[in-house]
Design an enzyme around this catalytic site. Structure first.
Site, short mmCIF file in Angstrom:
data_model
loop_
_atom_site.label_atom_id
_atom_site.label_comp_id
_atom_site.label_asym_id
_atom_site.label_seq_id
_atom_site.Cartn_x
_atom_site.Cartn_y
_atom_site.Cartn_z
CE LYS A 34 -1.90 1.81 3.73
NZ LYS A 34 -1.67 3.28 3.72
CG ASP A 61 -4.74 4.61 1.62
OD1 ASP A 61 -5.89 5.02 1.39
OD2 ASP A 61 -4.24 4.50 2.76
CE LYS A 63 -7.30 6.79 4.21
NZ LYS A 63 -5.85 6.59 4.02
CG ASP A 66 -11.77 18.30 -4.82
OD1 ASP A 66 -12.68 19.13 -5.04
OD2 ASP A 66 -10.58 18.62 -4.67
CB THR A 122 -9.12 2.57 11.88
OG1 THR A 122 -7.88 3.06 11.36
CG2 THR A 122 -9.68 1.51 10.95
NE ARG A 212 2.35 3.28 13.98
CZ ARG A 212 1.18 3.87 13.85
NH1 ARG A 212 0.07 3.13 13.86
NH2 ARG A 212 1.08 5.18 13.71
#
Length: 242
Positions: A34, A61, A63, A66, A122, A212
């Site tokens: 990603k 990614d 997002k 607009d 999240t 992570r």
């Protein structure tokens, strides 16, 4: 239409060189990745070309959120990068999501990328929904509505938390890609709605994003393999991915 991979490694690095060196040094060449805003805004399309040449499937990614025509033209350009998955914010509305899909179809020389819609980040919880976004509905109800709106407007799937993926699979025919994945005992950091790979599988997630837990591991390759195994290695429970 391109395919959704079961596990994506989030390349949350400051530079492209760091990202490529990490993948090579830890024997992660060719795995699905990603690429988010941090890396793409620094390195640009060159990063995508480099990853594609190395055999990586890419979830870009960004997002997008607009006005519909701006999103359509942006997706037209992103489709030409030959990425596999892209996304928008469902909060942009049905017309914007439909415009995003049209842009991908217009810009793709062959198979178009999958289009996902982010329901709620999240890092969002019910308190934020009520006190900051001023929405007077339960979070799960908002996610359900956004999922239904995405499906009506031709989106292929949603990005949602694991706890919401089961509901998405029950009420729609959309893919459910879930970030916020941690191994048992892992730190949540700034994400409030997290889960393990095994729980994600149980709840019906089609795909997970892990950052992570792999990036900060002593042995990233071993942890990546562990995550794949926990998320049901053969993925036969998700026939749409086969």
């Amino acid at each position: 239409m391109k395919r959704l991979e079961p596990v994506y490694f989030a390349l949350d690095f400051e530079t492209g060189q760091e990202a490529m060196e990490f993948l090579e040094n830890h024997h992660l060449c060719g795995i699905p990745v990603k690429v988010g805003m941090e890396l793409f805004y620094r390195e640009g399309p060159g990063m995508i070309h480099q990853l594609k040449e190395a055999g990586h499937s890419i979830f870009l990614d960004l997002k997008l959120h607009d006005i519909p025509e701006t999103v359509r033209r942006t997706m037209l350009n992103l489709a030409k990068l030959n990425v596999d998955v892209v996304n928008v914010h469902a909060q942009g509305g049905g017309t914007m999501m439909e415009a995003a899909r049209r842009g991908l179809e217009e810009g793709s020389p062959e198979e178009r990328p999958l289009l996902l819609a982010v329901t709620m980040l999240t890092s969002t919880d019910q308190t934020m929904i009520e006190k900051e976004l001023l929405l007077d509905r339960p979070l799960i109800e908002v996610v359900e509505h956004y999922g239904e709106l995405a499906e009506i407007n031709g989106v292929d799937g949603v990005v949602c938390s694991v706890e919401e993926s089961q509901m998405i699979k029950e009420y729609t025919n959309l893919y459910a890609l879930t970030p916020g994945i941690r191994l048992e005992g892992g730190i949540k950091h700034d994400q409030k709605r997290v889960a393990t790979p095994a729980v994600a599988m149980e709840k019906g997630s089609d795909s997970i994003v892990v950052g992570r837990a792999i990036r900060e591991a002593d042995d990233p390759h071993a942890v990546y393999q562990q995550i794949k195994e926990e998320f049901h290695g053969d993925f036969q429970h998700h026939s749409r991915l086969n």
